[in-house]
Design an enzyme around this catalytic site. Structure first.
Site, PDB file in Angstrom:
ATOM      1  N   ILE A 499       0.895  -1.260   0.057  1.00 58.85           N
ATOM      2  CA  ILE A 499      -0.017   0.000  -0.086  1.00 58.85           C
ATOM      3  C   ILE A 499       0.915   1.303  -0.063  1.00 58.85           C
ATOM      4  CG2 ILE A 499      -1.815  -1.010   1.070  1.00 58.85           C
ATOM      5  CD1 ILE A 499      -1.064   0.068   3.945  1.00 58.85           C
ATOM      6  N   GLY A 502       6.462  -0.211   0.757  1.00 60.25           N
ATOM      7  CA  GLY A 502       7.381  -0.932   0.240  1.00 60.25           C
ATOM      8  C   GLY A 502       7.545  -2.388   0.474  1.00 60.25           C
ATOM      9  N   ARG A 542       2.755  -6.258  10.062  1.00 63.21           N
ATOM     10  CA  ARG A 542       3.332  -7.508  10.136  1.00 63.21           C
ATOM     11  C   ARG A 542       3.819  -8.005   8.968  1.00 63.21           C
ATOM     12  NH1 ARG A 542      -0.833 -10.492   7.992  1.00 63.21           N
ATOM     13  NH2 ARG A 542      -0.284 -12.457   8.813  1.00 63.21           N
ATOM     14  N   THR A 544       6.368  -7.684   7.000  1.00 67.03           N
ATOM     15  CA  THR A 544       8.130  -7.752   6.865  1.00 67.03           C
ATOM     16  C   THR A 544       8.289  -8.953   7.424  1.00 67.03           C
ATOM     17  OG1 THR A 544       8.221  -5.404   6.374  1.00 67.03           O
ATOM     18  CG2 THR A 544      10.368  -6.801   7.077  1.00 67.03           C
ATOM     19  N   ALA A 744      14.045  -9.331  11.476  1.00 72.01           N
ATOM     20  CA  ALA A 744      13.280  -8.256  11.269  1.00 72.01           C
ATOM     21  C   ALA A 744      12.000  -8.018  12.001  1.00 72.01           C
ATOM     22  CB  ALA A 744      13.041  -7.915   9.865  1.00 72.01           C
ATOM     23  N   GLY A 746       8.368  -5.373  12.525  1.00 71.10           N
ATOM     24  CA  GLY A 746       7.834  -4.408  11.540  1.00 71.10           C
ATOM     25  C   GLY A 746       8.062  -3.034  12.081  1.00 71.10           C
ATOM     26  N   VAL A 747       7.752  -1.930  11.348  1.00 74.50           N
ATOM     27  CA  VAL A 747       7.844  -0.589  11.555  1.00 74.50           C
ATOM     28  C   VAL A 747       6.839   0.339  11.067  1.00 74.50           C
ATOM     29  CG1 VAL A 747       9.812   0.147  10.145  1.00 74.50           C
ATOM     30  CG2 VAL A 747       9.499   1.067  12.424  1.00 74.50           C
ATOM     31  N   GLY A 748       5.735  -0.113  10.204  1.00 74.08           N
ATOM     32  CA  GLY A 748       5.153   0.722   9.304  1.00 74.08           C
ATOM     33  C   GLY A 748       4.305   1.645  10.122  1.00 74.08           C
ATOM     34  N   GLU A 749       3.929   1.096  11.217  1.00 73.25           N
ATOM     35  CA  GLU A 749       2.737   2.016  12.230  1.00 73.25           C
ATOM     36  C   GLU A 749       3.447   2.998  13.066  1.00 73.25           C
ATOM     37  OE1 GLU A 749      -1.004  -0.464  13.311  1.00 73.25           O
ATOM     38  OE2 GLU A 749       0.794  -1.598  12.999  1.00 73.25           O
TER      39      GLU A 749
END
Lengths: 797, 165, 305
Positions: A499, A502, A542, A544, A744, A746-749
């Protein structure tokens, strides 16, 4: 793919092949996006048979539907389908089945769908809507979550007790509380007794909207066999298939969801919002495709909004800054339907301490039905909202005790092995590092610049820490397929959606790394549930971690198939073989063979027979260790899979005369476990920080008796290029995640979670004003600085 | 009411019949299948639908939000959309810079921003940070936080200058 | 958007006749930036729009008699702001035009449309009020001219009668030593609808003539704080007497007192009133600083005092 001549595989000086992990190849779909070639749902051609759907919406916030007459609409030439709640009476919902595709007997918010039409042109569809007659009997509404939770409030869902829900959701029938999550840990009396300072305060967070630049849009079509295809701008093609199939009582293989490029989601395109209505229309459209596209106005209040929150936070602290006890009450303004929102309430509950060790804690997190727009998931999933209070509270108490807020955070922040509020043992975390690095980068201990006495502008700094776990059921699955092509390239099929974050590029890196080929030789497919493997949803930061595990496993599986073939054909030990740069190499014989020679047709054995065949690797991942929590205490060994932690520090300038805030610099520091693509991690941090800044300073859906007053960009302002900070700094901390691909997580949010409290703390640091409600408008700061001039009724602080 | 219109898009001449109340955005997307120009708000606020237009008799291309232009107005005009920024296979320096700096995420605002940035560099080849920000104030982006976009415009400005040397 | 017809009138008379016959359902159309939004939202349902842009003079900026400047109503904000004749003498109007929305919207939005929508927050209005612009109107009875302050009648209401449309704005001569500053406060830093705007303009002082009265003629106009843009006459009069720091504060307070703000979703009345004082003071100070800088650059007497 050019047929490159045979070449020696590239090995590094150490003789090991260089890793793609931690490198930053460019976005693989970048060229498509900068040339206008990237196809989004609204860009897809459906020909002249396409019907245009529109939704008839409730103008009132709460009421009974006494009568719906669609006869005039049906009679209008060019109108092909009209559907109402009578046609689809079943309930649906992700965690709590409390919602129908169209209201049946009662409407519960302004904008609720009561009917839909599909017509030859949008103009005809609009006229048909005007011809639908609906008679309502208005009911008193609930427009405040605290009132809604009280016995005096009218019931928004009298049938709450009959709704199906997930086992970890606790509705309170006979009330408006659709979920009550509790944490009870330690001994509160002891905790308060040990405190030198006890401070309680109320914080308020309004409804906001995600504002993806691409509004919700979908197209549905039913074929002659009854099979339905849904092209949907979605974060959740599989969840949409599941929920819609169940709601309409059709088989899962009879519904196909296709998701091309998606123009932003931020949670608003998770689960199901408008798509059920499109499918409902398509089921009556005799094979014609039906498009449903939200206007920007509809986008603002009829898809999902972020829930509002009223938070009471009470905290005890010793004079040297140690937290002794916390008691929180969160009243979530869940809106008219809380099918998704109930789990935000839960996440807020089990994260209710903030990222701190708190020995004695008592949390009540209530999801309250109101007659407001539907609260759904949004980037941060409750964390931005609760941290707004928690992180100001910590600052306030530290300052009252004469302590440095950074030191107080470092003292209390969760360390490896400490127990969280739900009794889970904290995994290795870089939280302390993040706090230190953010403070250092903003110049926390540097002397403030000299103040120009004539200027009305003042500068100051603030900081806030955060944690967030992927908030989801215990067992959300991922799967992946990696297929090798004749030319030695690989095609990766996934069910998660890029979305904008990446994901496709990160998956290409993981697949390339797992296989031993170049990133440029990996293609990643967008989602088609008929061909893509299952993925729960693109939520919770979630992909990655979870989908990455599946892709890596699939790539390694494919690699293993290839090496087995080669080992057998060459008569070698598989452990002497590797794939480097698209070639199988033998470390023993130094023989090399490009993948294209063998991944489809196999290899010839010395005796002239063949071994191998088309290589298709598969992988899957599902966490298998999350435990249930005790419904009365919230305690359990493992509430969640992991927490991503981090910290932001900001420098602001405040105009004392107007209250205007200018954000000069934002520093973000997050423990991402391992950055698969560091540049993309940084762009997530930067974009999230500016979105957080925008929500901190500007954003609020203004609701008056449930009626949105600003559903447009004219009056729902979001940050522009001029508002963006002058400077950002994005710091990656890497404390590996034990079950993440290459460590790794996640770090999107996370990057937008601490921004608002960091800015609020900076405002306090600058002008001594504590703003307890979002957004932190110039007017609120001005009113606090000039109380004699302000009108308290008009400027809530 | 329908109008027969002649105009050019990306250098190609078109003759189409369009309804009075249709916008240039609709014509581009629905009649000419040039779907790179995006519909983000239909209120002139988000900039996703920006295109370059040279009105008959005008001396240069200027950016406009195509949702704010009625189809019959463009009779005789020349229009450049995102599909026309690259020449043959050669990307515009801005497009190249957007990829390299990571200035695109979901990509939905990207075409409009590229169009507007191109117009900026055409009228001001060496803009300051503040000038870039001001020129892009009408292009909303929710993903990137704008910083990379500013970097990309600066990078493209440098590339263009070097190309002129 | 519901269908409507798009009409191009052959001349002023035809345009007027079309508008008059349409009885409100035929709308004048220039940049469309407001009309299209309202039509899409269903707030207006035009049968037809009449595109006035092609009528003679509508898109022209030209010198009039006696040092006046005539700006066609259909000139876009960018066209006005970039025009050398406007830049030379009416910098205040340049600032106001450049504060509207975004660059690409200013390529569509027209100065005439900004007036005809009659939003109290119209950003060019305070500048036009300070410049004492005259609106030229064409209608069934021919041409009439009225002061801009009479053109704005109330929120969304103008002095235009049936069949009339705005053809141009006439700006009186503005001396070379006139100075103006437009300040606005929005929620975002640029491009927002004004929460409050204040234009401050000083027409002729002793920049060139040190024997002239110290104060010159001051004009102050306020946006978004009343049913129409407003002039702050008492503040103007006070500045004629006193431009000391104390005098500036008095004038700023008088400007705030002249405001008639309301509470709405953008701000409270109390905040708006207070911001009028802040923006007025800053505007006056900026004008004085500007004059003082200009005076310092004069060769002889000016800078000495």
């Amino acid at each position: 793919m050019s047929q490159a001549p045979h070449h020696k595989p590239q090995l590094s000086a150490s003789g090991r092949k260089p890793s793609l992990i931690g490198t930053s190849p460019l976005r693989i779909e970048g060229r498509a996006k900068v040339t206008g070639a990237a196809t989004y749902v609204d860009d897809m051609p459906f020909g002249p048979a396409l019907l245009h759907g529109m939704i008839k919406r409730s103008p009132i916030a709460h009421g009974l539907i006494k009568r719906i007459d669609v006869s005039k609409a049906r009679a209008l030439p060019g109108v092909r389908v009209v559907v109402t709640g009578q046609d689809f009476p079943g309930y649906t919902g992700l965690y709590l089945k409390d919602r129908r595709i169209f209201a049946l007997d009662r409407v519960r918010y302004v904008g609720e769908a009561v009917a839909a039409v599909a017509a030859d042109t949008p103009e005809i569809a609009q006229r048909a809507l005007d011809l639908i007659e609906v008679e309502y009997e208005p009911l008193p509404g609930v427009f405040d979550p605290e009132f809604g939770a009280s016995p005096a409030a009218p019931l928004v869902h009298p049938d709450l007790g009959n709704y199906e829900c997930a086992p970890f959701i606790f509705p309170q029938p006979g009330t408006n509380i659709s979920n009550w999550f509790k944490v009870r840990k330690g001994n509160m009396a002891q905790g308060w007794a040990a405190a030198d300072l006890i401070y309680e305060h109320r914080y308020q967070v309004p409804h906001i909207q995600h504002v993806p630049l691409e509004p919700h849009v979908c197209v549905a079509q039913q074929d002659v066999n009854g099979k339905i295809t849904l092209w949907s701008s979605s974060q959740s093609p599989f969840a949409q298939r599941n929920l819609i199939a169940k709601a309409l009582n059709i088989g899962h293989s009879q519904l196909r969801v296709i998701t091309p490029y998606v123009g932003g989601g931020f949670g608003s395109k998770a689960g199901v919002s408008i798509e059920g209505a499109a499918v409902a229309l398509a089921m009556h459209a005799r094979g014609r495709p039906v498009k449903l596209r939200m206007t920007r106005e509809e986008e603002f209040y009829t898809t999902f909004v972020r829930q509002g929150l009223v938070a009471y936070i009470k905290m005890g602290m010793t004079k040297d800054g140690r937290i002794t006890a916390v008691e929180n009450r969160f009243y979530w303004d869940g809106g008219a339907y809380t099918e998704y929102g109930v789990n935000i309430t839960r996440a807020a509950g089990y994260s209710g301490s903030g990222p701190y060790f708190v020995p004695n804690i008592h949390v009540d997190s209530y999801c309250v039905y109101t007659n407001h727009p539907i609260g759904g998931p949004m980037r941060g999933f409750g964390m931005a909202e609760i941290h707004f209070g928690i992180e100001q509270h910590i600052d306030q108490m530290a300052l009252q005790l004469g302590l440095d807020p950074v030191q107080v955070r470092l003292l209390n922040c969760l360390k490896d092995g400490q127990e969280t509020l739900t009794g889970m043992i904290m995994h290795p975390t870089g939280l302390s590092q993040c706090i230190r690095k953010a403070a250092e980068a903003i110049g926390w201990n540097a002397a403030p610049p000299p103040q120009d006495e004539k200027s009305h502008k003042r500068r100051g700094k603030g900081l806030a820490a955060m944690w967030k776990a992927p908030a989801m059921p215990p067992n959300p699955g991922s799967s992946a397929v990696v297929r090798l092509n004749e030319d030695g390239t690989a095609t990766v099929s996934i069910g998660g959606v890029d979305i904008g974050q990446g994901a496709m590029t990160a998956m290409a890196q993981l697949a390339a790394e797992g296989l031993g080929i170049r990133v440029e030789d990996v293609r990643v497919n967008t989602v088609d549930t008929d061909y893509s493997p299952y993925e729960w949803q693109t939520v919770a930061s979630r992909l990655t971690w979870s989908m990455g595990n599946a892709v890596l496993q699939a790539a390694e599986n494919a690699r293993h198939q290839i090496l087995q073939t080669v080992a057998e054909a060459w008569g070698e030990d598989i452990n002497d073989l590797d794939i480097v740069d698209g070639q199988v190499v033998s470390y023993r014989t130094e023989e090399a063979r490009p993948l294209r020679d063998l991944v489809i047709y196999g290899l010839q054995r010395p005796d002239g027979t063949w071994v191998g065949g088309p290589v298709v690797g598969q992988g899957r991942f599902m966490p298998e260790y999350v435990t249930p929590l005790d419904p009365e205490t919230g305690q359990g060994p493992r509430a969640v899979v992991h927490f991503t932690t981090g910290c932001q520090a900001v420098e602001v300038e405040v105009d004392e005369e107007t209250g205007e805030v200018t954000v000069l610099k934002i520093v973000s520091a997050y423990d991402v476990g391992r950055a698969i693509n560091p540049e993309m991690v940084r762009t997530q941090m930067e974009g999230g920080a500016v979105q957080g800044m925008s929500t901190a300073l500007l954003e609020q859906i203004i609701l008056k008796d449930g009626v949105p007053a600003n559903p447009n960009f004219t009056d729902y302002r979001i940050a522009t290029a001029v508002d963006a900070p002058l400077e950002t700094e994005n710091i990656i901390v890497e404390v590996p995640q034990d079950d993440g691909p290459f460590g790794a997580r996640g770090v999107g949010e996370h990057p937008m979670v601490p921004t608002a409290p960091a800015i609020a703390n900076a405002v306090y640091n600058t002008v001594g004003v504590r703003i307890s409600s979002l957004p932190i408008t110039g007017e609120k700061i001005w009113a606090a600085l000039h109380p004699q001039e302000a009108d308290p009724a008009m400027t809530p602080v | 009411m329908n109008h027969t219109l002649h105009f050019t898009v990306n250098g190609e001449p078109y003759e189409i019949v369009a309804a009075s109340h249709h916008t240039l955005l609709q014509v581009l997307r629905e009649q000419l299948a040039l779907t790179g120009t995006k519909n983000g708000c239909e209120a002139g606020e988000c900039g996703a639908c920006a295109v370059l237009i040279r009105w008959p008799g005008a001396d240069r291309f200027e950016p406009v939000n195509s949702c704010m232009v009625l189809a019959p107005e463009v009779a005789g005009a020349e229009i450049v959309t995102i599909e026309g920024l690259a020449h043959d296979d050669q990307l515009d320096p801005l497009q190249e810079a957007f990829i390299v700096t990571g200035a695109t995420q979901c990509g939905f605002c990207t075409p409009g921003i590229l169009i507007n940035a191109r117009a900026l560099l055409d009228r001001n080849p060496d803009p300051s940070d503040a000038e870039i920000r001001a020129a892009l104030v009408g292009n909303l982006c929710r993903c990137t936080g704008y910083i990379r976009i500013l970097d990309a415009v600066k990078m493209a400005a440098r590339t263009r200058k070097e190309a002129l040397r | 958007m519901q269908p409507f017809d798009y009409l191009i009138p052959g001349d002023h008379a035809e345009a007027s006749a079309l508008l008059a016959a349409g009885n409100g359902r035929v709308r004048p159309f220039m940049g469309g930036t407001d009309l299209l939004i309202r039509t899409r939202g269903g707030f207006v349902r035009p049968q037809a729009v009449v595109d006035l842009k092609g009528l003679p003079g509508m898109k022209e900026i030209r010198p009039g008699d006696d040092g006046w400047l005539i700006i066609g109503a259909a000139c876009t904000m960018n066209q006005v702001a970039m025009h050398p004749l406007v830049q030379a003498r009416y910098d205040l109007l340049v600032q106001a035009c450049n504060s509207v929305a975004s660059y690409q919207l200013r390529n569509r939005a027209t100065i005439g449309g900004n007036c005809c929508n009659a939003s109290p927050a119209a950003d060019t209005a305070p500048a036009l009020y300070c410049l004492e612009a005259v609106a030229e109107i064409y209608g069934p009875q021919g041409i009439r001219r009225i002061p801009i302050a009479q053109f704005f009648v109330g929120p969304g209401k103008t002095a235009l009668r049936s069949g009339e449309f705005l053809t141009s704005l006439h700006l009186p001569p503005s001396p070379q030593d006139a100075r103006g500053v437009f300040n606005k406060l929005g929620r975002t830093k640029m491009g927002d609808i004004s929460v409050v705007s204040v234009a401050v303009y000083r027409r002729s002082g002793r920049l060139a003539d040190p024997t002239a009265p110290a104060t010159g003629e001051w004009r102050i106009a306020l946006g978004a704080v009343g049913p129409t843009p407003l002039r702050a006459a008492e503040a103007e009069a006070a500045l004629m007497q006193d431009t000391s720091p104390a005098g500036i504060r008095v004038a700023a307070a008088l400007a705030a007192a002249a405001a008639r703000p309301i509470d709405d979703i953008r701000a409270s009345a109390a905040y708006r009133r207070a911001m009028v004082a802040v923006l007025a003071r800053r505007g006056i100070e900026a004008v004085l600083a500007d004059l003082s800088a200009a005076r310092a650059q004069l060769p002889a007497a000016g800078g000495a005092s």
